[in-house]
Design a protein around this motif. Structure first.
Motif, PDB file in Angstrom:
ATOM      1  N   UNK A 155       3.124   9.683  -0.854  1.00  0.00           N
ATOM      2  CA  UNK A 155       2.370   9.213  -1.840  1.00  0.00           C
ATOM      3  C   UNK A 155       1.411   7.962  -1.334  1.00  0.00           C
ATOM      4  N   UNK A 156       0.083   8.206  -1.729  1.00  0.00           N
ATOM      5  CA  UNK A 156      -0.770   7.142  -1.428  1.00  0.00           C
ATOM      6  C   UNK A 156      -1.467   6.360  -2.810  1.00  0.00           C
ATOM      7  N   UNK A 157      -1.150   5.251  -2.966  1.00  0.00           N
ATOM      8  CA  UNK A 157      -1.384   4.560  -4.259  1.00  0.00           C
ATOM      9  C   UNK A 157      -1.318   3.017  -3.976  1.00  0.00           C
ATOM     10  N   UNK A 158      -1.775   2.373  -4.910  1.00  0.00           N
ATOM     11  CA  UNK A 158      -1.928   0.912  -5.106  1.00  0.00           C
ATOM     12  C   UNK A 158      -0.975   0.397  -5.867  1.00  0.00           C
ATOM     13  N   UNK A 159      -0.351   1.483  -6.626  1.00  0.00           N
ATOM     14  CA  UNK A 159       0.206   1.075  -8.016  1.00  0.00           C
ATOM     15  C   UNK A 159       1.798   1.166  -7.687  1.00  0.00           C
ATOM     16  N   UNK A 160       2.444  -0.119  -7.579  1.00  0.00           N
ATOM     17  CA  UNK A 160       3.868   0.049  -7.279  1.00  0.00           C
ATOM     18  C   UNK A 160       4.606   0.673  -8.220  1.00  0.00           C
ATOM     19  N   UNK A 161       4.575   0.690  -9.470  1.00  0.00           N
ATOM     20  CA  UNK A 161       5.268   1.646 -10.533  1.00  0.00           C
ATOM     21  C   UNK A 161       5.113   2.842 -10.147  1.00  0.00           C
ATOM     22  N   UNK A 162       3.913   3.571 -10.165  1.00  0.00           N
ATOM     23  CA  UNK A 162       3.724   4.807  -9.761  1.00  0.00           C
ATOM     24  C   UNK A 162       4.801   5.182  -8.521  1.00  0.00           C
ATOM     25  N   UNK A 163       4.680   4.419  -7.638  1.00  0.00           N
ATOM     26  CA  UNK A 163       5.339   4.602  -6.125  1.00  0.00           C
ATOM     27  C   UNK A 163       6.877   4.672  -6.709  1.00  0.00           C
ATOM     28  N   UNK A 164       7.251   3.837  -7.366  1.00  0.00           N
ATOM     29  CA  UNK A 164       8.816   3.988  -7.523  1.00  0.00           C
ATOM     30  C   UNK A 164       9.118   5.175  -8.324  1.00  0.00           C
ATOM     31  N   UNK A 165       8.179   5.392  -9.373  1.00  0.00           N
ATOM     32  CA  UNK A 165       8.399   6.592 -10.151  1.00  0.00           C
ATOM     33  C   UNK A 165       8.507   7.952  -9.399  1.00  0.00           C
TER      34      UNK A 165
END
Length: 496
Positions: free
Chosen positions: A413-423
């Motif tokens: 996953x490529x994102x700068x959202x830590x919550x989205x990455x953890x999810x």
């Protein structure tokens, strides 16, 4: 023409079979040498050599075994350029990629040098009055390893250093498409002090594979390859009473969220999609773009692809040829199929200008947008430099798409959202996950393996799982008699 011999008991071995197969230089499109194809009799000879060497090696002290592994590591590191040139000549990957493959294999060799700690058992004192319980880990015996063409050095290095460190002896069956690296490593291990017969190499096709699977003195099978063959290896080997770890194929997705750094994501997609000509089970083959970023992301990827040089891996190129002409043609066929299924071929890798011989097995990086999920371009493991783009409306749709697939090897996953990455790491049903990392191959002190149709058996490769796979445990309950011994008691023993 040179013939690649088997390697038994520390020496080249011709065997009784007269069958051979061509070994190509993929960048030239020419047969460079031939390799012997073993019969069942030849496999039996290799197993006999390993069986004869097993008692002595299993009884060799941990300190001595460790010193041999250390010596092998030093020799391999010192001579890795030589091995890289062999990989490039027979597989086609560029020299820098070949050196990277060896570096990742060296990590496992280094991990194997820690086997005195990894082979330790457990101890509990006074579990009952005067009774202690402890465990030991012991080698299995002769183990079989069947490795694929795409990593002729790294994948064997995932297995045989750990198997040997644990006290086993090995029969390695490398791919007949690029067999020389395995023999080279076996010679180097002998130079490091490994006794004859501990590591044997037998070349061959399905005849050799089936002989290993059926052989009564082969205790386990380790395999890496396509899913249909992995399933066959697992079912056949297990039915024969063997311990089996069979790592299969993949269709790895990279989910890009709208908040991601698109330059980082585009670089990662190109690197992970086209490195080693896409012939990696951990390659990113599907980019899942969450709208509204797909158009911009596709444009950035296409722009980067225009600067890639395809050619002979011994020159200054970014990507080499595919392994065989047949495989190149099969992969190229998916480009026509994509058009038939309504997808858009953004970059077509056919007919490109290459820095190499005209007869090489060339196919350039290919980018296909708006791939329907019912198309074989999406569902099949293409195993070549073809990157598919699927557009989705949301994070949830992207995760649902990944989880619906038959494979579960790797994802990112490529994102700068830590919550989205953890999810994502909690919700996605995949064994190896990258967060802003496109090729999430675990380091050597973790273990490698996927879920679903990407792994058959319950044990992953290398790391702690590797030592558990190549050993079996004994639990010992011990009591030393003393003057307080109470004499006969025929009742069921109780812990007190």
């Amino acid at each position: 023409m040179d013939i690649v011999d088997h390697w038994l008991s520390g020496a080249p071995f011709e065997g009784e079979s007269t069958r051979t197969a061509p070994v190509y230089d993929p960048a030239l499109g020419l047969v460079a040498r031939e390799v012997r194809l073993a019969s069942a009799v030849d496999v039996d000879a290799a197993v006999a050599a390993a069986s004869a060497a097993f008692p002595g090696w299993a009884e060799t002290s941990l300190a001595k075994r460790q010193s041999v592994i250390f010596a092998f590591r030093e020799l391999l590191n010192a001579r890795k350029q030589e091995l890289a040139e062999i990989l490039t000549a027979e597989h086609g990957k560029v020299l820098s990629d070949a050196l990277g493959e060896i570096a990742r294999g060296l990590e496992v060799v280094e991990f194997a040098t820690g086997m005195p700690h990894l082979l330790k058992g457990e101890y509990s004192e006074n579990v009952s009055t005067g009774v202690d319980v402890y465990s030991t880990r012991e080698p299995l015996g002769v183990v079989g390893i069947i490795s694929p063409f795409n990593f002729p050095a790294m994948v064997p290095l995932w297995f045989f250093p750990i198997a040997i460190a644990a006290g086993n002896t090995v029969v390695l069956k490398p791919s007949e498409k690029d067999p020389s690296a395995s023999v080279w490593m076996a010679r180097l291990f002998q130079e490091a002090g490994l006794p004859d017969g501990v590591l044997n190499v037998v070349h061959g096709d399905k005849v050799a594979v089936d002989a290993l699977l059926a052989h009564p003195r082969v205790a386990s099978i380790s395999f890496v390859g396509s899913t249909p063959i992995a399933r066959y290896i697992y079912e056949t080997g297990s039915a024969a009473g063997k311990r089996v770890q069979a790592l299969g194929g993949a269709k790895n997705h990279m989910l890009v969220l709208p908040d991601a750094d698109l330059d980082l994501a585009a670089d990662a997609a190109v690197n992970a999609g086209f490195g080693s000509a896409g012939e990696r089970c951990m390659a990113i083959s599907v980019l899942v773009a969450v709208e509204p970023v797909a158009d911009e992301l596709v444009a950035r990827i296409a722009s980067r692809m225009s600067g890639l040089t395809v050619g002979d891996g011994r020159r200054s190129c970014d990507m080499g040829p595919l392994i065989t002409r047949e495989h190149r043609d099969k992969v190229a066929g998916y480009i026509d199929l994509a058009t038939e299924d309504g997808a858009t071929v953004v970059v077509d890798g056919r007919g490109i200008e290459v820095d190499g011989a005209s007869d090489g097995f060339w196919l350039g990086p290919t980018l296909i947008d708006a791939v329907p999920t019912l198309s074989r371009v999406y569902t099949d493991e293409i195993f070549g430099p073809v990157l598919s783009v699927v557009r989705v409306a949301s994070y949830e749709e992207g995760v649902e798409l990944i989880n619906a697939g038959a494979y579960g090897n790797g994802t990112a996953i490529f994102t700068n959202d830590g919550g989205a990455a953890r999810r994502f790491q909690r919700e996605v049903q995949v064994g190896m996950i990258g967060i802003n990392v496109p090729i999430p191959v675990p380091v050597a002190y973790y273990s490698f393996g996927g879920w679903k149709d990407s792994l058959f058996g319950d044990t992953k490769a290398y790391g702690p799982d590797g030592f558990h796979f190549f050993t079996r445990q004994k639990a010992i309950t011990r009591r030393w008699l003393d003057p307080s011994h109470a004499g006969l008691n025929l009742g069921f023993p109780e812990n007190r």
